[in-house]
Write an enzyme that holds these catalytic residues in place. Structure first.
Site, PDB file in Angstrom:
ATOM      1  N   CYS A 117      46.976  46.259  40.913  1.00 14.37           N
ATOM      2  CA  CYS A 117      46.352  46.739  42.144  1.00 14.37           C
ATOM      3  C   CYS A 117      46.482  45.746  43.285  1.00 14.37           C
ATOM      4  O   CYS A 117      46.336  46.111  44.455  1.00 14.37           O
ATOM      5  CB  CYS A 117      44.877  47.040  41.898  1.00 14.37           C
ATOM      6  SG  CYS A 117      43.973  45.655  41.181  1.00 14.37           S
ATOM      7  N   GLU A 154      36.006  46.293  40.801  1.00 15.13           N
ATOM      8  CA  GLU A 154      37.303  45.933  41.368  1.00 15.13           C
ATOM      9  C   GLU A 154      38.175  47.174  41.239  1.00 15.13           C
ATOM     10  O   GLU A 154      38.550  47.577  40.129  1.00 15.13           O
ATOM     11  CB  GLU A 154      37.945  44.762  40.617  1.00 15.13           C
ATOM     12  CG  GLU A 154      39.283  44.354  41.219  1.00 15.13           C
ATOM     13  CD  GLU A 154      40.101  43.470  40.302  1.00 15.13           C
ATOM     14  OE1 GLU A 154      41.338  43.594  40.320  1.00 15.13           O
ATOM     15  OE2 GLU A 154      39.507  42.680  39.548  1.00 15.13           O
ATOM     16  N   LYS A 187      33.668  48.464  26.701  1.00 11.23           N
ATOM     17  CA  LYS A 187      34.425  49.688  26.427  1.00 11.23           C
ATOM     18  C   LYS A 187      35.851  49.460  26.930  1.00 11.23           C
ATOM     19  O   LYS A 187      36.128  49.543  28.120  1.00 11.23           O
ATOM     20  CB  LYS A 187      33.783  50.877  27.141  1.00 11.23           C
ATOM     21  CG  LYS A 187      34.640  52.163  27.166  1.00 11.23           C
ATOM     22  CD  LYS A 187      35.018  52.657  25.785  1.00 11.23           C
ATOM     23  CE  LYS A 187      35.811  53.957  25.857  1.00 11.23           C
ATOM     24  NZ  LYS A 187      37.173  53.749  26.439  1.00 11.23           N
ATOM     25  N   GLU A 200      47.826  54.753  45.814  1.00 14.22           N
ATOM     26  CA  GLU A 200      48.263  53.698  44.896  1.00 14.22           C
ATOM     27  C   GLU A 200      49.215  54.301  43.862  1.00 14.22           C
ATOM     28  O   GLU A 200      48.829  55.171  43.087  1.00 14.22           O
ATOM     29  CB  GLU A 200      47.047  53.075  44.211  1.00 14.22           C
ATOM     30  CG  GLU A 200      47.369  51.865  43.369  1.00 14.22           C
ATOM     31  CD  GLU A 200      46.122  51.188  42.829  1.00 14.22           C
ATOM     32  OE1 GLU A 200      46.095  49.950  42.791  1.00 14.22           O
ATOM     33  OE2 GLU A 200      45.171  51.895  42.458  1.00 14.22           O
TER      34      GLU A 200
END
Length: 495
Positions: free
Chosen positions: A299, A265, A189, A398
């Protein structure tokens, strides 16, 4: 199925998805627009798959795993992935144009977005072919007497892969090819903002490889519930996901009723500790560049710079000069190294967090807005925030934009404590004239990886992943390949 704009290099990807070996549109014919983030214009469309489409894809993957020899025929898998590697090489320039179009990645930086992942397919084909799936560990003592033991590595089964938009082709390949080579069947996906990186991979598999129907499926959709359906489907044995920690939590919850194996992750807020003996002219220009490359949409890149108070002003001046000279603009222009944010929503989020940081006491050294002359497109200036409170939102959340938060410290122990003051633990960096001193600091970071004096931890042969809320499990290396396998221990009489 594609649209070409020859004057700009823009190329729309395939509109279809791949289910059970057939390239297809969703039954209703519904489509959604794919926006070019550099121009805010519609670059093309993709089919808007449904939960019913996802259910069919999962059913196809389940059947292919349960009723074919895919999981047991290593040589056939090697043949198919070798075909895939060759096909991706033939399609590299097309893929490059698609990635620049839907991601906004500068064409000068597409090596990591396109060329590296293409080569990764060949790597996993070789790893899977040479892997020892049945290992004899010898004779062991037990309460019933000596017994010979074997370890057998089995494919997990049906793997659902849910991927993000920042490096979509790379992660589509990184999350599916080791799974396939380990003997699993896969349902991919792709991210809603970058569907073509997935649909193009599906097209190549269908048209240019012998991968059997159902072994590899791609479901493209603009609806969040389609990815959620993949996570919750009891026929799926494992979910692999890269993305936000919030979504990772939701995936864990969805898989809990069937105790799915989960490889995650997730987010990061990596810190770069610059020790007081470091060569600032060597360490800091690259630190500033890393904050801007990929528009800060990574990230793993250090977004917190920890400077010793004794060298604080010196370090800020170097960072400011680098960020103010960083080339930002049209991703098709080869001199530019920073393109747009992926979407209007992401641009607004980054600008909002910068404003929040200033409101909380941070000092805006440079940037903070939209670059002059780039009002069209989702651009953000390279931004440097100084005097950042380690507990403030911009130091903890973040940002995923070209923003560096600089925090002063007085002692080495304080710097380590600030670096570890985060829910995340993905990566980190340490700079020092004394490599052993830097190593000792890096060993105290609660992260899954760290770089020392510009060394690079990331690579196909080494495990990569996070601690704390940055994820579960590891990608890359043999550890990463084994994530897609289950271990079965067999006891036999001694020979």
């Amino acid at each position: 199925m594609t649209t070409v704009h020859s004057d700009s290099g823009v190329l729309a990807g395939d509109e279809r998805m791949l289910i059970d070996g057939e390239l297809q549109l969703t039954g209703s014919g519904a489509m959604f627009d794919v926006i070019n983030p550099a121009t805010e214009e519609v670059a093309g469309r993709a089919t808007d798959g449904t939960t019913d489409d996802m259910a069919r894809a999962v059913g196809a993957a389940r059947r292919a795993f349960d009723t074919t020899d895919w999981s047991r025929d290593v040589e056939f898998r090697y043949h198919c992935l070798t075909q895939l590697h060759a096909a991706l090489e033939r399609n590299t320039e097309r893929l490059r144009r698609v990635i620049v179009t839907e991601v906004g990645c500068p064409i000068s930086l597409t090596g990591s977005q396109v060329d590296s992942p293409v080569e990764e397919v060949a790597h996993w084909a070789e790893v899977g072919r040479s892997f020892e799936y049945l290992q004899d560990t010898g004779v062991h003592d037990s309460q019933a007497g000596p017994s010979r033991r074997l370890i057998h590595y089995d494919a997990v089964g049906v793997v659902g892969a849910i991927t993000p938009w920042n490096v979509p082709l790379y992660l589509n390949i990184a999350e599916t090819t080791p799974a396939l080579m380990a003997g699993n069947t896969v349902v991919l996906k792709p991210a809603q903002l970058t569907p073509w990186a997935g649909s193009e991979l599906g097209r190549i598999v269908a048209e240019e490889t012998d991968i059997p129907p159902g072994v590899f499926n791609v479901v493209v959709s603009n609806a969040n519930e389609v990815g959620a359906a993949l996570s919750a489907d009891p026929r799926v044995d494992m979910i692999t996901f890269t993305g936000s920690t919030a979504t990772g939590r939701a995936i864990l919850a969805a898989g809990a009723p069937t105790v799915k194996k989960t490889l995650l992750e997730l987010g990061g807020k990596s810190a770069h500790i610059v020790l007081d003996d470091a060569d600032l002219t060597a360490a800091l220009p690259m630190a500033a560049m890393l904050a801007c490359i990929m528009s800060g949409q990574s990230c793993v890149l250090p977004s917190r710079i920890l400077l010793p108070r004794s060298r604080y002003d010196e370090g800020l001046a170097i960072l400011q000069a680098t960020m103010e000279g960083f080339p930002v603009g049209d991703p098709w222009a080869t001199q530019n190294l920073q393109g747009p944010q992926i979407s209007k929503g992401q641009q607004d989020k980054v600008l909002g967090l910068i404003a929040d940081g200033v409101a909380s006491g941070a000092r805006l050294v440079t940037g903070g807005g939209i670059p002059e002359g780039l009002e069209k497109g989702y651009y953000v200036q390279p931004t440097l925030l100084a005097d950042v409170d380690p507990d403030s939102r911009v130091a903890q959340e973040e940002i995923f934009g070209p923003v560096l938060c600089v925090i002063p410290y007085d002692t080495q122990d304080e710097a380590i404590a600030i670096a570890n003051n985060s829910i995340y633990g993905l990566s980190g960096q340490v700079s020092s004239a004394d490599e052993d001193r830097a190593l000792q600091v890096a060993l105290r970071l609660r992260t899954g990886s760290a770089n020392i004096n510009g060394g690079q931890h990331f690579g196909l042969t080494s495990p990569f992943g996070g601690t704390k809320q940055s994820g579960l499990g590891r990608r890359n290396g043999l550890h990463g390949f084994e994530e897609y396998l289950e271990i079965k221990t067999l006891g036999l009489p001694p020979a």
